[in-house]
Design a protein around this motif. Sequence first.
Motif, PDB file in Angstrom:
ATOM      1  N   MET A  47       4.984  -0.608  -6.780  1.00  0.00           N
ATOM      2  CA  MET A  47       3.792  -0.776  -5.976  1.00  0.00           C
ATOM      3  C   MET A  47       4.030  -1.943  -5.022  1.00  0.00           C
ATOM      4  SD  MET A  47       1.617   1.554  -7.127  1.00  0.00           S
ATOM      5  CE  MET A  47      -0.031   1.018  -6.708  1.00  0.00           C
ATOM      6  N   ALA A  48       3.470  -1.791  -3.838  1.00  0.00           N
ATOM      7  CA  ALA A  48       3.536  -2.875  -2.853  1.00  0.00           C
ATOM      8  C   ALA A  48       2.148  -3.496  -2.750  1.00  0.00           C
ATOM      9  CB  ALA A  48       3.975  -2.342  -1.508  1.00  0.00           C
ATOM     10  N   ILE A  49       2.065  -4.849  -2.895  1.00  0.00           N
ATOM     11  CA  ILE A  49       0.799  -5.554  -2.780  1.00  0.00           C
ATOM     12  C   ILE A  49       0.668  -5.944  -1.319  1.00  0.00           C
ATOM     13  CG2 ILE A  49      -0.636  -7.411  -3.659  1.00  0.00           C
ATOM     14  CD1 ILE A  49       0.380  -5.403  -5.784  1.00  0.00           C
ATOM     15  N   VAL A  50      -0.402  -5.456  -0.673  1.00  0.00           N
ATOM     16  CA  VAL A  50      -0.578  -5.658   0.772  1.00  0.00           C
ATOM     17  C   VAL A  50      -1.889  -6.379   1.018  1.00  0.00           C
ATOM     18  CG1 VAL A  50      -0.737  -4.540   3.021  1.00  0.00           C
ATOM     19  CG2 VAL A  50       0.724  -3.561   1.245  1.00  0.00           C
ATOM     20  N   ASP A  51      -1.800  -7.469   1.783  1.00  0.00           N
ATOM     21  CA  ASP A  51      -2.988  -8.239   2.172  1.00  0.00           C
ATOM     22  C   ASP A  51      -3.385  -7.780   3.565  1.00  0.00           C
ATOM     23  OD1 ASP A  51      -4.960  -9.992   2.755  1.00  0.00           O
ATOM     24  OD2 ASP A  51      -3.691 -11.792   2.713  1.00  0.00           O
ATOM     25  N   VAL A  52      -4.621  -7.265   3.693  1.00  0.00           N
ATOM     26  CA  VAL A  52      -5.084  -6.744   4.970  1.00  0.00           C
ATOM     27  C   VAL A  52      -6.014  -7.746   5.668  1.00  0.00           C
ATOM     28  CG1 VAL A  52      -4.784  -4.334   4.364  1.00  0.00           C
ATOM     29  CG2 VAL A  52      -6.921  -5.490   3.791  1.00  0.00           C
ATOM     30  N   GLY A  53      -6.081  -9.019   5.152  1.00  0.00           N
ATOM     31  CA  GLY A  53      -6.829 -10.068   5.835  1.00  0.00           C
ATOM     32  C   GLY A  53      -8.307 -10.036   5.604  1.00  0.00           C
ATOM     33  N   LEU A  54      -8.769  -9.427   4.558  1.00  0.00           N
ATOM     34  CA  LEU A  54     -10.192  -9.369   4.255  1.00  0.00           C
ATOM     35  C   LEU A  54     -10.482 -10.088   2.937  1.00  0.00           C
ATOM     36  CD1 LEU A  54     -10.931  -5.664   5.229  1.00  0.00           C
ATOM     37  CD2 LEU A  54     -11.464  -7.716   6.539  1.00  0.00           C
ATOM     38  N   LYS A  55      -9.677 -11.090   2.704  1.00  0.00           N
ATOM     39  CA  LYS A  55      -9.777 -11.866   1.468  1.00  0.00           C
ATOM     40  C   LYS A  55      -9.636 -10.971   0.250  1.00  0.00           C
ATOM     41  CE  LYS A  55     -12.811 -15.319   3.594  1.00  0.00           C
ATOM     42  NZ  LYS A  55     -14.106 -16.053   3.530  1.00  0.00           N
ATOM     43  N   THR A  56      -8.905  -9.873   0.493  1.00  0.00           N
ATOM     44  CA  THR A  56      -8.667  -8.973  -0.627  1.00  0.00           C
ATOM     45  C   THR A  56      -7.330  -8.288  -0.411  1.00  0.00           C
ATOM     46  OG1 THR A  56      -9.529  -7.098  -1.881  1.00  0.00           O
ATOM     47  CG2 THR A  56      -9.851  -7.058   0.492  1.00  0.00           C
ATOM     48  N   GLU A  57      -6.748  -7.824  -1.458  1.00  0.00           N
ATOM     49  CA  GLU A  57      -5.439  -7.155  -1.405  1.00  0.00           C
ATOM     50  C   GLU A  57      -5.568  -5.750  -1.969  1.00  0.00           C
ATOM     51  OE1 GLU A  57      -3.032  -9.788  -3.678  1.00  0.00           O
ATOM     52  OE2 GLU A  57      -2.485 -11.000  -1.932  1.00  0.00           O
ATOM     53  N   GLY A  58      -4.628  -4.925  -1.588  1.00  0.00           N
ATOM     54  CA  GLY A  58      -4.615  -3.569  -2.109  1.00  0.00           C
ATOM     55  C   GLY A  58      -3.220  -3.182  -2.568  1.00  0.00           C
ATOM     56  N   ARG A  59      -3.161  -2.158  -3.403  1.00  0.00           N
ATOM     57  CA  ARG A  59      -1.884  -1.692  -3.924  1.00  0.00           C
ATOM     58  C   ARG A  59      -1.556  -0.324  -3.295  1.00  0.00           C
ATOM     59  NH1 ARG A  59      -0.258  -4.207  -8.719  1.00  0.00           N
ATOM     60  NH2 ARG A  59      -1.732  -5.821  -9.439  1.00  0.00           N
ATOM     61  N   VAL A  60      -0.294  -0.207  -2.847  1.00  0.00           N
ATOM     62  CA  VAL A  60       0.173   1.057  -2.221  1.00  0.00           C
ATOM     63  C   VAL A  60       1.469   1.484  -2.907  1.00  0.00           C
ATOM     64  CG1 VAL A  60       0.857   2.211  -0.105  1.00  0.00           C
ATOM     65  CG2 VAL A  60      -0.800   0.333  -0.023  1.00  0.00           C
ATOM     66  N   PRO A  61       1.536   2.714  -3.437  1.00  0.00           N
ATOM     67  CA  PRO A  61       2.774   3.172  -4.079  1.00  0.00           C
ATOM     68  C   PRO A  61       3.953   3.127  -3.097  1.00  0.00           C
ATOM     69  CG  PRO A  61       0.967   4.651  -4.582  1.00  0.00           C
ATOM     70  CD  PRO A  61       0.469   3.720  -3.527  1.00  0.00           C
ATOM     71  N   LEU A  62       5.080   2.667  -3.616  1.00  0.00           N
ATOM     72  CA  LEU A  62       6.275   2.564  -2.750  1.00  0.00           C
ATOM     73  C   LEU A  62       6.725   3.929  -2.213  1.00  0.00           C
ATOM     74  CD1 LEU A  62       8.415  -0.036  -4.753  1.00  0.00           C
ATOM     75  CD2 LEU A  62       7.118  -0.418  -2.646  1.00  0.00           C
ATOM     76  N   LYS A  63       6.439   5.002  -2.960  1.00  0.00           N
ATOM     77  CA  LYS A  63       6.899   6.333  -2.549  1.00  0.00           C
ATOM     78  C   LYS A  63       6.243   6.789  -1.240  1.00  0.00           C
ATOM     79  CE  LYS A  63       3.459   8.820  -5.318  1.00  0.00           C
ATOM     80  NZ  LYS A  63       3.241   9.817  -6.403  1.00  0.00           N
ATOM     81  N   GLU A  64       5.095   6.103  -0.911  1.00  0.00           N
ATOM     82  CA  GLU A  64       4.440   6.475   0.330  1.00  0.00           C
ATOM     83  C   GLU A  64       5.173   5.901   1.544  1.00  0.00           C
ATOM     84  OE1 GLU A  64       0.281   5.911   0.620  1.00  0.00           O
ATOM     85  OE2 GLU A  64      -0.176   6.785  -1.345  1.00  0.00           O
ATOM     86  N   PHE A  65       6.081   4.963   1.294  1.00  0.00           N
ATOM     87  CA  PHE A  65       6.798   4.338   2.411  1.00  0.00           C
ATOM     88  C   PHE A  65       8.146   5.000   2.687  1.00  0.00           C
ATOM     89  CE2 PHE A  65       3.858   1.097   0.979  1.00  0.00           C
ATOM     90  CZ  PHE A  65       3.377   0.569   2.168  1.00  0.00           C
ATOM     91  N   ALA A  66       8.582   5.900   1.812  1.00  0.00           N
ATOM     92  CA  ALA A  66       9.890   6.546   2.038  1.00  0.00           C
ATOM     93  C   ALA A  66       9.928   7.878   1.313  1.00  0.00           C
ATOM     94  CB  ALA A  66      11.016   5.639   1.536  1.00  0.00           C
ATOM     95  N   GLU A  93     -10.373  -4.657  -5.445  1.00  0.00           N
ATOM     96  CA  GLU A  93      -9.199  -4.504  -4.596  1.00  0.00           C
ATOM     97  C   GLU A  93      -9.519  -3.574  -3.430  1.00  0.00           C
ATOM     98  OE1 GLU A  93      -6.205  -2.951  -7.157  1.00  0.00           O
ATOM     99  OE2 GLU A  93      -5.651  -4.934  -7.961  1.00  0.00           O
ATOM    100  N   ALA A  94      -8.778  -3.738  -2.341  1.00  0.00           N
ATOM    101  CA  ALA A  94      -8.910  -2.819  -1.191  1.00  0.00           C
ATOM    102  C   ALA A  94      -8.168  -1.520  -1.507  1.00  0.00           C
ATOM    103  CB  ALA A  94      -8.329  -3.453   0.067  1.00  0.00           C
ATOM    104  N   VAL A  95      -8.755  -0.405  -1.086  1.00  0.00           N
ATOM    105  CA  VAL A  95      -8.108   0.908  -1.303  1.00  0.00           C
ATOM    106  C   VAL A  95      -7.325   1.237  -0.030  1.00  0.00           C
ATOM    107  CG1 VAL A  95      -8.444   3.330  -1.821  1.00  0.00           C
ATOM    108  CG2 VAL A  95      -9.988   1.598  -2.815  1.00  0.00           C
ATOM    109  N   LEU A  96      -5.983   1.230  -0.142  1.00  0.00           N
ATOM    110  CA  LEU A  96      -5.087   1.403   1.005  1.00  0.00           C
ATOM    111  C   LEU A  96      -4.217   2.670   0.840  1.00  0.00           C
ATOM    112  CD1 LEU A  96      -3.850  -2.287   1.276  1.00  0.00           C
ATOM    113  CD2 LEU A  96      -5.802  -1.236   2.452  1.00  0.00           C
TER     114      LEU A  96
END
Length: 569
Positions: A47-66, A93-96
């Motif tokens: 999982m990749a932890i991504v901060d989108v600047g809304l004082k919150t972070e979201g988790r995105v599966p790595l498989k979505e990036f490749a 958490e943010a849903v990304l």
Amino acid sequence: MSQTAADPGLNPSTDDFEALLMESLETTNMTEGYVVKGTVTAIENDMAIVDVGLKTEGRVPLKEFAAPGQDHGLTVGGEVEVYLERVENALGEAVLSRDKARREEAWELLEKAFEANERVEGHIFGRVKGGFTVDLGGAVAFLPGSQVDIRPVRDITPLLNVPQPFQVLKMDRRRGNIVVSRRAVLEETRAEQRAELVENLKEGQVLEGVVKNITDYGAFVDLGGVDGLLHVTDIAWRRVNHPTDVLSIGQTVNVQVIKVNQETQRISLGMKQLEADPWEGVEAKYPVDLKIKGRVTNITDYGAFVELEPGVEGLVHVSEMSWTKKNVHPGKIVSTSQEVEVMVLEVDPVKRRISLGLKQCLDNPWSSFMVNFPQGTEVEGEIKNITEFGLFIGLDGDVDGMVHLSDLDWNRSGEDAIADYNKGDVVKAVVLDVDPEKERISLGIKQLGGDPFDSVGDIRRNDIVTVTVTNVEENGLEVSVGDEEFSSYIRRSELSRDRSEQRPERYNVGDKIDARVTQIDKGSRRISLSIKAKEIAEEKEAVEQYGSTDSGASLGDILGAALKNKDGE
């Protein structure tokens, strides 16, 4: 003054809180449902932890990036674009989603390509009812089965997961529908290739091609992106009944470009043009009257085609097939593939025509008949037909002879005499004349017996002859003259010098009477007789011998004396 009163920020008012809340809500509403930029803060457990600047972070599966088996290429601190579905879920958490971000990017690019009518790249990855699914860089499109290729494709496996261009036919972002076509791209590419190939083709050019399709009238040959028609008449110099007799689909052939139409892009091809023309020098090779053997290749209502050598055929017209069979279909005389001997009648190398004769290699039955049955010969045959001008009699050699009405009887008219004959009767006749060129044989039945006119050959004009009454008619008497009973006629006005005695009823059939011959016409075979002329001649002779009308003696006295003198003699 207290600290609270001195610093309002430490104790915000209700208005301040409301403003902060509205700002937060506006930020949330403007961001959810859009693609935003974020920073990778950590990579943990696929999982990749991504901060989108809304004082919150979201988790995105790595498989979505490749794609499977490929490196995601992410690093901590790197920026990525993700789709923000919700600012905060139940876990805070943010849903990304990287997939949805890629899809949004793809849609924007596809809309631009659709508006500009440009091709897009994608790959077929699945099968659905009525067609296939195509990945267009994140957006999934529908590829109908009819739009896969120019021709129906049985096995699509080689096309799966292969990057290739597509044409967008229809887009509906609200419904999420995209329809693409691979066929449109192929047709456009093919049209470009075809135009380029056709432009470079020249008449007389020799090319190698592959037989793509076969029809009744020819074959279509693929010249490498462009098709040309090889007509059945241009496959070989010899007759080709059907292209499949020579060609098969998939066969590689050498062809020559005969004609190119740049406007319609139609190409005419030929194979026989690559071989020597067998018609060159054909006039010297097949001179008139030459007898040669050939093979029957085709039979029509008007004749049969005979192949003299590969590529050279001649026509035996139905009129040249048999001496005697005039109204018979050629198929009843010869058969396809039969070897026959023919004679060359005419050669036209310009029109590529050779006229042949089959009957000329057989004996002319009229010539043979003339040799075997010369003029004056007696023949016998069956009456084949009766017409208004005579009888047709079947003779040896499968030929017919004709007896004209005038040659049926010496004494009776042809119309009366022909009534004695019936079709199928076997009769005898005499050969009067044979004309092989006109294919005619003249016969006579009355010539079987002697001409009765010959029996009166010693009779002369003014002779007194004894005749026998054969028929009593209103206008005169039919009589027979001589031993052969040659027929003649005494008209009513010639029966007596006395008008009151010119009555045919005074006579009976069988009566013998004397009459004077007044005229003999050998051309028309007629003898004119007269009792009146006989009586006048006798009166004249009596007057000359025994007196005259001026002496006072009556005519009765003179005739009585003449008769008395005649009796005394």
